[in-house]
Design an enzyme around this catalytic site. Structure first.
Site, PDB file in Angstrom:
ATOM      1  N   VAL A  33       0.687  -1.344   0.014  1.00 31.51           N
ATOM      2  CA  VAL A  33       0.329  -0.071  -0.032  1.00 31.51           C
ATOM      3  C   VAL A  33       0.812   1.453   0.012  1.00 31.51           C
ATOM      4  O   VAL A  33       0.163   2.286  -0.168  1.00 31.51           O
ATOM      5  CB  VAL A  33      -0.925  -0.042   1.392  1.00 31.51           C
ATOM      6  CG1 VAL A  33      -1.895  -1.269   1.160  1.00 31.51           C
ATOM      7  CG2 VAL A  33      -0.084   0.162   2.496  1.00 31.51           C
ATOM      8  N   GLU A 129     -15.752  -8.826   3.815  1.00 32.01           N
ATOM      9  CA  GLU A 129     -15.447 -10.252   3.362  1.00 32.01           C
ATOM     10  C   GLU A 129     -15.395 -11.294   4.577  1.00 32.01           C
ATOM     11  O   GLU A 129     -15.840 -12.496   4.230  1.00 32.01           O
ATOM     12  CB  GLU A 129     -13.929 -10.197   2.848  1.00 32.01           C
ATOM     13  CG  GLU A 129     -13.457 -11.627   2.192  1.00 32.01           C
ATOM     14  CD  GLU A 129     -14.323 -11.958   1.137  1.00 32.01           C
ATOM     15  OE1 GLU A 129     -14.967 -13.050   1.344  1.00 32.01           O
ATOM     16  OE2 GLU A 129     -14.022 -11.323   0.232  1.00 32.01           O
ATOM     17  N   VAL A 132     -18.810 -13.509   6.117  1.00 26.84           N
ATOM     18  CA  VAL A 132     -19.237 -14.670   5.488  1.00 26.84           C
ATOM     19  C   VAL A 132     -17.919 -15.962   5.434  1.00 26.84           C
ATOM     20  O   VAL A 132     -17.128 -15.508   4.625  1.00 26.84           O
ATOM     21  CB  VAL A 132     -20.073 -14.992   4.330  1.00 26.84           C
ATOM     22  CG1 VAL A 132     -20.540 -16.264   3.791  1.00 26.84           C
ATOM     23  CG2 VAL A 132     -21.235 -13.929   4.285  1.00 26.84           C
ATOM     24  N   GLY A 134     -15.280 -17.004   6.996  1.00 26.57           N
ATOM     25  CA  GLY A 134     -14.175 -16.818   7.658  1.00 26.57           C
ATOM     26  C   GLY A 134     -13.356 -16.655   6.649  1.00 26.57           C
ATOM     27  O   GLY A 134     -13.186 -15.262   5.942  1.00 26.57           O
ATOM     28  N   ILE A 136     -12.206 -17.644   3.704  1.00 25.22           N
ATOM     29  CA  ILE A 136     -12.584 -17.748   2.373  1.00 25.22           C
ATOM     30  C   ILE A 136     -12.824 -16.819   1.636  1.00 25.22           C
ATOM     31  O   ILE A 136     -13.818 -15.929   1.998  1.00 25.22           O
ATOM     32  CB  ILE A 136     -13.665 -19.121   2.060  1.00 25.22           C
ATOM     33  CG1 ILE A 136     -13.496 -20.379   2.927  1.00 25.22           C
ATOM     34  CG2 ILE A 136     -13.879 -19.197   0.686  1.00 25.22           C
ATOM     35  CD1 ILE A 136     -14.510 -21.173   2.749  1.00 25.22           C
ATOM     36  N   GLY A 187     -16.007 -26.026  22.687  1.00 27.94           N
ATOM     37  CA  GLY A 187     -16.014 -24.377  22.321  1.00 27.94           C
ATOM     38  C   GLY A 187     -16.536 -24.259  20.760  1.00 27.94           C
ATOM     39  O   GLY A 187     -16.472 -23.106  19.997  1.00 27.94           O
ATOM     40  N   LYS A 205     -26.047 -15.593   6.563  1.00 25.75           N
ATOM     41  CA  LYS A 205     -24.981 -15.694   5.731  1.00 25.75           C
ATOM     42  C   LYS A 205     -25.268 -15.619   4.114  1.00 25.75           C
ATOM     43  O   LYS A 205     -25.003 -15.087   3.217  1.00 25.75           O
ATOM     44  CB  LYS A 205     -23.804 -16.522   5.911  1.00 25.75           C
ATOM     45  CG  LYS A 205     -23.079 -16.300   7.169  1.00 25.75           C
ATOM     46  CD  LYS A 205     -22.345 -17.724   7.653  1.00 25.75           C
ATOM     47  CE  LYS A 205     -21.637 -17.408   9.066  1.00 25.75           C
ATOM     48  NZ  LYS A 205     -21.024 -18.692   9.634  1.00 25.75           N
ATOM     49  N   GLY A 302     -12.281 -18.785  13.057  1.00 32.26           N
ATOM     50  CA  GLY A 302     -11.076 -18.755  13.934  1.00 32.26           C
ATOM     51  C   GLY A 302     -10.382 -17.331  13.957  1.00 32.26           C
ATOM     52  O   GLY A 302     -10.364 -16.498  12.967  1.00 32.26           O
TER      53      GLY A 302
END
Length: 428
Positions: A33, A129, A132, A134, A136, A187, A205, A302
């Site tokens: 950037v 992003e 939905v 995680g 991907i 968990g 989602k 995660g």
């Protein structure tokens, strides 16, 4: 090089991952950037709490408005969750010209059109992003990768908790209740698992994915939702014998400008790639008229997988900032929403029927299917050692939902049928 300053709303699991990536990958980010990216302020619930990450105490605040109203902050990254108060913070940030990156699926499913309109009004970016699947990159793929194609179907495993439960039930023959308890202990499932197991999380989602994929504003109430709490060991066993795996699928389809969106336990042919997605992993299958079939697979949740998507969005915002093109990604929902009626929604169906064990039963049942023009692919009848009645398993050819509803309604009053034990959509 003037740094780009970020206000981080939330320092839980995902917020911690964002700090780790931004600080740990600073050289890589700067090379992309052209300037440093700095976490300037961080919202926490308790400033004195011990944390597993080192962060300057002077950057912490318990007041979200200190971050929203800070004129030096360029981008707000929201990972605190919630809807009403969070929406207020984000709309005000946009009004002040701040760009927003969020992982908040509930917020975007419920208020996405309003937030995106506000962003366009103030020439700001809103990136989501991580809301939905995680890690991907499915949202960016739908917006950019399929920009030259026309999407006709999106089908996905977008909730890791339910996929873990169904995978364990399939692999170990365990009951739903036992596996749910284990998932809570590990968990993977919340103390109150309703949002996950009743399909609400997946529905939110799919609202987001179908809105983007079909370029229209799909509302949460447009999604037909059924969870997995009624899936039994018996269902899993019969599915396996017939060559299927049971998955909680979000299914969005578009045909001739009309769409349908649902979340439901589905029997997926074991030869289909999505049938082999197990554990807490997610996968999204997308069919385009030009490209054909594609599938995207990875970690659906995660700390670092989700944080990866957030930081990727942050990089996109900063690149737009450098180019002076923020707020020009356009509103994707430019098509009028037209929902399919039940007689336009078609699929194969699996039925498990508990019936009287006597002559003529099968003929009565097949007569009902014929009456409503539902053709049958296969019929299996067998006695059950655990059931004094016989069991009949039926898999139909493609049938419209309205006709199947009439079949099921008729079965309720048919004296030879003791119980319609299970009904599932069949895919693959």
């Amino acid at each position: 090089m003037k740094p780009v300053k970020v206000g981080l709303l939330g320092l839980g699991t995902v917020g911690t991952g964002v700090v780790r990536l931004v600080e740990g990958h600073q050289n890589d980010l700067q090379s992309q950037v052209g300037s440093p990216i700095v976490i300037e302020r961080v919202l926490v619930q308790n400033k004195s709490k011990l944390r597993n990450i080192s962060i300057d105490a002077s950057k912490l605040t318990e007041d979200p408005w200190e971050i929203v109203n800070d004129p030096t902050i360029d981008v707000i990254v929201e990972v605190m969750g919630g809807i009403n108060h969070t929406k207020e913070f984000i709309l005000e940030a946009l009004a002040q010209g701040k760009h927003v990156v969020t992982a908040n699926k509930d917020l975007m499913a419920m208020h996405g059109p309003e937030i995106l309109a506000k962003a366009k009004e103030h020439r700001c970016d809103v990136m989501y992003e991580a809301s939905v699947a995680g890690g991907i990159p499915i949202i960016r793929t739908l917006i950019e990768g399929f920009s030259s194609d026309r999407i006709t179907k999106i089908m996905g495993i977008v909730n890791g908790t339910t996929n873990y439960i169904l995978t364990k039930m399939s692999g170990e023959g365990a009951s739903y209740a036992d596996v749910l308890k284990e998932a809570q202990e590990l968990g993977y499932a919340e103390a109150d698992p309703t949002s996950d197991v009743e399909g609400l999380d997946a529905a939110r989602k799919m609202t987001i994915l179908s809105s983007i994929g079909f370029r229209t504003n799909v509302a949460l109430e447009d999604v037909t939702v059924q969870g997995i709490s009624s899936v039994s060991k018996e269902d899993i066993l019969y599915a396996s014998r017939l060559g299927y795996n049971v998955k909680l699928l979000g299914i969005a389809e578009s045909q001739d400008g009309q769409i349908s969106v649902s979340v439901q336990p589905t029997m997926v042919k074991q030869s289909h790639p999505i049938a082999s997605v197990n554990g807490v992993f997610n996968a999204v299958y997308v069919f385009g008229e030009a490209v054909g079939e594609t599938m995207f697979y990875g970690a659906g949740a995660g700390e670092l997988p989700t944080a990866t998507s957030i930081v990727a969005d942050l990089v996109a915002v900063v690149k737009n900032l450098k180019l002076g093109v923020n707020g020009q990604q356009g509103v994707t929902a430019y098509k009028e929403k037209k929902l399919k009626t039940d007689d336009q929604i078609s699929s194969k169906y699996f039925l498990l029927l508990h019936v009287e064990d006597r002559a003529g039963v099968l003929a009565r049942i097949t007569q009902v299917f014929a009456e409503f023009e539902v053709s049958l692919e296969s019929v299996l009848q067998q006695p059950s050692p655990s059931n004094p009645q016989a069991e009949i398993i039926v898999i139909t050819h493609d049938a419209n939902k309205a006709a199947m509803n009439k079949v099921l309604h008729t079965f309720e009053s048919l004296d030879v049928i003791r119980k319609v034990k299970s009904v599932y959509r069949v895919e693959g």
